[in-house]
Write a protein that holds these residues in place. Structure first.
Motif, PDB file in Angstrom:
ATOM      1  N   LEU A  98       0.829  -1.202   0.000  1.00  0.00           N
ATOM      2  CA  LEU A  98       0.000   0.000   0.000  1.00  0.00           C
ATOM      3  C   LEU A  98       0.863   1.252   0.000  1.00  0.00           C
ATOM      4  O   LEU A  98       1.930   1.287   0.620  1.00  0.00           O
ATOM      5  CB  LEU A  98      -0.909   0.015   1.237  1.00  0.00           C
ATOM      6  CG  LEU A  98      -1.934  -1.108   1.327  1.00  0.00           C
ATOM      7  CD1 LEU A  98      -2.649  -1.066   2.665  1.00  0.00           C
ATOM      8  CD2 LEU A  98      -2.940  -1.011   0.193  1.00  0.00           C
ATOM      9  N   VAL A  99       0.387   2.293  -0.703  1.00  0.00           N
ATOM     10  CA  VAL A  99       1.083   3.579  -0.784  1.00  0.00           C
ATOM     11  C   VAL A  99       0.088   4.674  -0.427  1.00  0.00           C
ATOM     12  O   VAL A  99      -1.048   4.674  -0.917  1.00  0.00           O
ATOM     13  CB  VAL A  99       1.634   3.825  -2.212  1.00  0.00           C
ATOM     14  CG1 VAL A  99       2.291   5.189  -2.301  1.00  0.00           C
ATOM     15  CG2 VAL A  99       2.618   2.737  -2.605  1.00  0.00           C
ATOM     16  N   PHE A 100       0.545   5.619   0.402  1.00  0.00           N
ATOM     17  CA  PHE A 100      -0.301   6.743   0.789  1.00  0.00           C
ATOM     18  C   PHE A 100       0.444   8.042   0.506  1.00  0.00           C
ATOM     19  O   PHE A 100       1.629   8.163   0.808  1.00  0.00           O
ATOM     20  CB  PHE A 100      -0.684   6.650   2.272  1.00  0.00           C
ATOM     21  CG  PHE A 100      -1.474   5.409   2.554  1.00  0.00           C
ATOM     22  CD1 PHE A 100      -2.846   5.386   2.348  1.00  0.00           C
ATOM     23  CD2 PHE A 100      -0.849   4.250   2.965  1.00  0.00           C
ATOM     24  CE1 PHE A 100      -3.570   4.237   2.563  1.00  0.00           C
ATOM     25  CE2 PHE A 100      -1.562   3.087   3.190  1.00  0.00           C
ATOM     26  CZ  PHE A 100      -2.934   3.086   2.981  1.00  0.00           C
ATOM     27  N   THR A 101      -0.291   9.010  -0.085  1.00  0.00           N
ATOM     28  CA  THR A 101       0.351  10.253  -0.500  1.00  0.00           C
ATOM     29  C   THR A 101      -0.261  11.487   0.151  1.00  0.00           C
ATOM     30  O   THR A 101       0.266  12.575   0.001  1.00  0.00           O
ATOM     31  CB  THR A 101       0.220  10.427  -2.029  1.00  0.00           C
ATOM     32  OG1 THR A 101      -1.175  10.520  -2.353  1.00  0.00           O
ATOM     33  CG2 THR A 101       0.876   9.280  -2.770  1.00  0.00           C
ATOM     34  N   PRO A 106     -10.934   7.913  -1.130  1.00  0.00           N
ATOM     35  CA  PRO A 106     -11.651   7.337   0.010  1.00  0.00           C
ATOM     36  C   PRO A 106     -11.353   5.839   0.161  1.00  0.00           C
ATOM     37  O   PRO A 106     -11.265   5.340   1.274  1.00  0.00           O
ATOM     38  CB  PRO A 106     -13.122   7.590  -0.327  1.00  0.00           C
ATOM     39  CG  PRO A 106     -13.097   8.798  -1.212  1.00  0.00           C
ATOM     40  CD  PRO A 106     -11.821   8.674  -2.007  1.00  0.00           C
ATOM     41  N   MET A 107     -11.157   5.138  -0.971  1.00  0.00           N
ATOM     42  CA  MET A 107     -10.857   3.700  -0.912  1.00  0.00           C
ATOM     43  C   MET A 107      -9.493   3.470  -0.251  1.00  0.00           C
ATOM     44  O   MET A 107      -9.351   2.553   0.562  1.00  0.00           O
ATOM     45  CB  MET A 107     -10.864   3.099  -2.327  1.00  0.00           C
ATOM     46  CG  MET A 107     -10.580   1.611  -2.313  1.00  0.00           C
ATOM     47  SD  MET A 107     -11.717   0.668  -1.275  1.00  0.00           S
ATOM     48  CE  MET A 107     -12.897   0.162  -2.474  1.00  0.00           C
ATOM     49  N   ALA A 108      -8.487   4.294  -0.569  1.00  0.00           N
ATOM     50  CA  ALA A 108      -7.165   4.145   0.052  1.00  0.00           C
ATOM     51  C   ALA A 108      -7.255   4.385   1.554  1.00  0.00           C
ATOM     52  O   ALA A 108      -6.649   3.661   2.350  1.00  0.00           O
ATOM     53  CB  ALA A 108      -6.165   5.102  -0.590  1.00  0.00           C
ATOM     54  N   VAL A 114      -8.867  -0.368   7.492  1.00  0.00           N
ATOM     55  CA  VAL A 114      -9.177  -1.795   7.583  1.00  0.00           C
ATOM     56  C   VAL A 114      -7.921  -2.601   7.888  1.00  0.00           C
ATOM     57  O   VAL A 114      -7.908  -3.440   8.806  1.00  0.00           O
ATOM     58  CB  VAL A 114      -9.854  -2.302   6.283  1.00  0.00           C
ATOM     59  CG1 VAL A 114      -9.927  -3.817   6.249  1.00  0.00           C
ATOM     60  CG2 VAL A 114     -11.247  -1.704   6.158  1.00  0.00           C
ATOM     61  N   MET A 115      -6.837  -2.351   7.144  1.00  0.00           N
ATOM     62  CA  MET A 115      -5.591  -3.099   7.365  1.00  0.00           C
ATOM     63  C   MET A 115      -5.038  -2.811   8.761  1.00  0.00           C
ATOM     64  O   MET A 115      -4.552  -3.710   9.447  1.00  0.00           O
ATOM     65  CB  MET A 115      -4.555  -2.759   6.293  1.00  0.00           C
ATOM     66  CG  MET A 115      -4.978  -3.133   4.883  1.00  0.00           C
ATOM     67  SD  MET A 115      -5.172  -4.896   4.647  1.00  0.00           S
ATOM     68  CE  MET A 115      -3.481  -5.414   4.611  1.00  0.00           C
TER      69      MET A 115
END
Length: 194
Positions: A98-101, A106-108, A114-115
């Motif tokens: 997973l990558v977050f910016t 909303p799905m990310a 959830v994770m």
């Protein structure tokens, strides 16, 4: 020298015990700098994570092996990711892919929650199984409990020997402690004198 060049690849590693292999967590990743904390997940004092958050700049990528290495509960996980992405850094979790910016869909954001919740739940199950195992061992009379702690005089002696340069592994053997417990005594002594 404390300035970060945009676009650096920064790694964060947390190992719970001194015996864990920290190199394995981000093996195969090309990194400009790695920040490593030797702390249990429940320990809120993680100086290298704080340093990483201060150091990260816009354009940097922060790589972490897995979410449970970065935070032990969902609130902390979201907070750390938001602090880093708020500075313009990307956060990549290698194991989860997973990558977050900070400009995440909303799905990310749902995936992060959830994770993170699953990781927190898994840790709770592990603790519960550990408590059950201890209870069973007690009923069978095989549970010895934690090793007893050192007296204040022994702690003073241990600290004095460490200051003289006696290796921590040797102190652990001499006092019948784990190396992590030796380090805990030394950290407590440092905090009480600092």
């Amino acid at each position: 020298m404390g300035e970060s060049v945009a676009g650096q690849r920064l790694g964060y590693v947390r190992v719970s015990t001194l015996d864990q292999n920290e190199q394995r967590q981000l093996e195969g990743q090309t990194l400009d700098q790695v920040f490593t904390d030797h702390a249990s997940g429940k320990d809120t004092k993680r100086p290298k994570l704080d340093e990483l958050i201060r150091f990260a700049r816009a354009g940097d990528t922060v790589l972490v092996h897995s979410m449970d290495r970065l935070a032990r509960n969902l609130d902390d996980l979201r907070s750390v990711v938001q602090k880093l992405t708020g500075k313009g850094a990307r956060v990549e979790f290698v194991k989860e892919g997973l990558v977050f910016t900070g400009e995440d869909s909303p799905m990310a954001n749902l995936m992060l929650s959830v994770m993170g919740a699953f990781a927190e739940f898994e840790r709770s199950l592990i603790k519960e199984r550990q408590r059950e195992g201890i209870a069973l061992a007690k009923t069978r009379g095989v549970y010895k409990g934690r090793k007893r702690s050192l007296s204040p005089d022994q702690v003073s002696e241990l600290v004095a020997l460490a200051v003289k340069g006696v290796p921590k592994a040797q102190l652990a053997r001499d006092y019948g402690l784990s190396r992590e417990t030796v380090y805990q005594y030394l950290r407590r002594a440092e905090r009480s004198t600092g």
